[in-house]
Design an enzyme around this catalytic site. Structure first.
Site, PDB file in Angstrom:
ATOM      1  N   LYS A   9      19.274  25.059   3.616  1.00 52.99           N
ATOM      2  CA  LYS A   9      20.257  25.610   4.550  1.00 52.99           C
ATOM      3  C   LYS A   9      21.689  25.439   4.020  1.00 52.99           C
ATOM      4  O   LYS A   9      21.918  24.686   3.054  1.00 52.99           O
ATOM      5  CB  LYS A   9      20.072  24.932   5.910  1.00 52.99           C
ATOM      6  N   TYR A  49      14.374  33.684  13.160  1.00 52.72           N
ATOM      7  CA  TYR A  49      14.311  32.716  14.264  1.00 52.72           C
ATOM      8  C   TYR A  49      14.015  33.395  15.601  1.00 52.72           C
ATOM      9  O   TYR A  49      14.407  32.880  16.647  1.00 52.72           O
ATOM     10  CB  TYR A  49      15.619  31.921  14.334  1.00 52.72           C
ATOM     11  N   ARG A  85       6.140  20.329   4.997  1.00 52.46           N
ATOM     12  CA  ARG A  85       6.641  19.914   6.323  1.00 52.46           C
ATOM     13  C   ARG A  85       6.722  18.385   6.399  1.00 52.46           C
ATOM     14  O   ARG A  85       7.664  17.833   6.958  1.00 52.46           O
ATOM     15  CB  ARG A  85       5.728  20.444   7.439  1.00 52.46           C
ATOM     16  N   THR A  91      12.469  17.263  12.871  1.00 55.28           N
ATOM     17  CA  THR A  91      13.542  18.262  12.979  1.00 55.28           C
ATOM     18  C   THR A  91      14.935  17.643  12.974  1.00 55.28           C
ATOM     19  O   THR A  91      15.835  18.140  12.294  1.00 55.28           O
ATOM     20  CB  THR A  91      13.346  19.088  14.274  1.00 55.28           C
ATOM     21  N   ARG A 102      14.984  15.167   5.393  1.00 57.66           N
ATOM     22  CA  ARG A 102      15.931  15.083   6.512  1.00 57.66           C
ATOM     23  C   ARG A 102      16.286  13.621   6.822  1.00 57.66           C
ATOM     24  O   ARG A 102      17.401  13.319   7.242  1.00 57.66           O
ATOM     25  CB  ARG A 102      15.338  15.767   7.739  1.00 57.66           C
ATOM     26  N   ASN A 112      20.358  20.305   9.585  1.00 59.84           N
ATOM     27  CA  ASN A 112      19.213  19.485   9.145  1.00 59.84           C
ATOM     28  C   ASN A 112      18.629  19.946   7.810  1.00 59.84           C
ATOM     29  O   ASN A 112      17.469  19.724   7.520  1.00 59.84           O
ATOM     30  CB  ASN A 112      18.158  19.415  10.244  1.00 59.84           C
ATOM     31  N   HIS A 115      14.579  24.411   6.038  1.00 58.42           N
ATOM     32  CA  HIS A 115      13.555  25.063   6.874  1.00 58.42           C
ATOM     33  C   HIS A 115      12.262  25.125   6.068  1.00 58.42           C
ATOM     34  O   HIS A 115      12.291  25.344   4.860  1.00 58.42           O
ATOM     35  CB  HIS A 115      13.980  26.491   7.239  1.00 58.42           C
ATOM     36  N   GLU A 126       7.316  34.984   7.168  1.00 56.67           N
ATOM     37  CA  GLU A 126       8.629  34.614   6.633  1.00 56.67           C
ATOM     38  C   GLU A 126       8.759  34.984   5.153  1.00 56.67           C
ATOM     39  O   GLU A 126       9.830  35.416   4.718  1.00 56.67           O
ATOM     40  CB  GLU A 126       8.850  33.107   6.841  1.00 56.67           C
TER      41      GLU A 126
HETATM   42  P1  IDP Z   1      11.920  22.895  12.569  1.00 54.49           P
HETATM   43  O1  IDP Z   1      13.019  23.461  11.702  1.00 54.49           O
HETATM   44  O2  IDP Z   1      11.698  21.433  12.310  1.00 54.49           O
HETATM   45  O3  IDP Z   1      10.647  23.712  12.515  1.00 54.49           O
HETATM   46  P2  IDP Z   1      12.396  24.096  15.178  1.00 54.49           P
HETATM   47  O4  IDP Z   1      12.090  23.442  16.478  1.00 54.49           O
HETATM   48  O5  IDP Z   1      11.543  25.230  14.744  1.00 54.49           O
HETATM   49  O6  IDP Z   1      12.454  22.947  14.069  1.00 54.49           O
HETATM   50  O7  IDP Z   1      13.916  24.568  15.270  1.00 54.49           O
HETATM   51  C1  IDP Z   1      14.456  25.450  14.299  1.00 54.49           C
HETATM   52  C2  IDP Z   1      15.844  24.955  13.918  1.00 54.49           C
HETATM   53  O8  IDP Z   1      16.707  25.054  15.055  1.00 54.49           O
HETATM   54  C3  IDP Z   1      15.917  23.481  13.516  1.00 54.49           C
HETATM   55  O9  IDP Z   1      15.581  23.265  12.176  1.00 54.49           O
HETATM   56  C4  IDP Z   1      17.367  23.156  13.809  1.00 54.49           C
HETATM   57  O10 IDP Z   1      18.214  23.654  12.759  1.00 54.49           O
HETATM   58  C5  IDP Z   1      17.639  23.987  15.051  1.00 54.49           C
HETATM   59  N1  IDP Z   1      17.442  23.211  16.294  1.00 54.49           N
HETATM   60  C6  IDP Z   1      16.269  22.963  16.916  1.00 54.49           C
HETATM   61  N2  IDP Z   1      16.459  22.244  18.040  1.00 54.49           N
HETATM   62  C7  IDP Z   1      17.782  22.028  18.124  1.00 54.49           C
HETATM   63  C8  IDP Z   1      18.623  21.343  19.064  1.00 54.49           C
HETATM   64  O11 IDP Z   1      18.162  20.790  20.058  1.00 54.49           O
HETATM   65  N3  IDP Z   1      19.960  21.341  18.793  1.00 54.49           N
HETATM   66  C9  IDP Z   1      20.495  21.951  17.697  1.00 54.49           C
HETATM   67  N4  IDP Z   1      19.752  22.619  16.797  1.00 54.49           N
HETATM   68  C10 IDP Z   1      18.423  22.657  16.998  1.00 54.49           C
HETATM   69 MG    MG Z   2      10.230  25.684  13.187  1.00 51.36          MG
END
Ligand code: IDP
Ligand code: MG
Length: 156
Positions: A9, A49, A85, A91, A102, A112, A115, A126
């Protein structure tokens, strides 16, 4: 063999962490079969997304992901999706375990770093969003026979 879509990212690039993150995947034994430095458009971020549309963090997420360049990778290996993963960690940087990408490189919950596709279906979708037909490289690594035990019918 499974192929997964990884995105380093904008924060990973801005902080100069690309090489160290790619090294972790190479060290593990995953094979890089695609790589693309690009700036994600609003439209592509929205498609990538789409399952998060409507969530409170969605607008911020799209704006973050389109704010500066990313490095998109396609990584291949047995169980590449689950392995990568696991290497990424939870996350939120504040919760991710030490030893994960992370967990070791960030503290933020929205910035974070990385992805990774979360299922074979997501990986297929994707990879299709970010790589055109023929852009993934089908190549055999010189080290392949030492990364996997290739003495049987299938690599182990
Ligand atoms: P992942 O990337 O670990 O699969 P997801 O729940 O799919 O997590 O969320 C996608 C992305 O959205 C996360 O990587 C993060 O950048 C962002 N995100 C998810 N939840 C939050 C939140 O509560 N606050 C801010 N950003 C979030
Ligand atoms: Mg995800």
């Amino acid at each position: 063999m499974e192929t997964t879509l990884i995105i380093l990212k904008p924060d990973a690039l801005q902080r100069g962490l690309m090489g160290r993150i790619i090294s972790r995947f190479e060290d593990k034994g995953l094979q890089v079969v695609g790589a693309k430095l690009m700036t994600i458009s609003q439209e592509l971020a929205g498609r990538h997304y789409e399952s998060h549309e409507g969530k409170p963090f969605y607008d911020g997420l799209v704006s973050f992901m389109t704010s500066s360049p990313v490095l998109v990778l396609a990584l291949r290996g047995i169980d590449a999706i689950t392995i990568s993963r696991g290497m990424m960690g939870a996350t939120f940087g504040s919760k991710a375990d030490p030893g994960t990408i992370r967990g070791d490189f960030g503290v933020s919950n929205s910035f974070n770093l990385i992805h990774g596709s979360d299922s074979p279906e997501a990986a297929e979708r994707e990879l299709g969003l970010f790589f055109a037909e023929g852009e993934l490289q089908e190549w055999t690594r010189a080290i392949e026979g030492w990364v996997y035990d290739c003495s049987g019918d299938t690599p182990e």
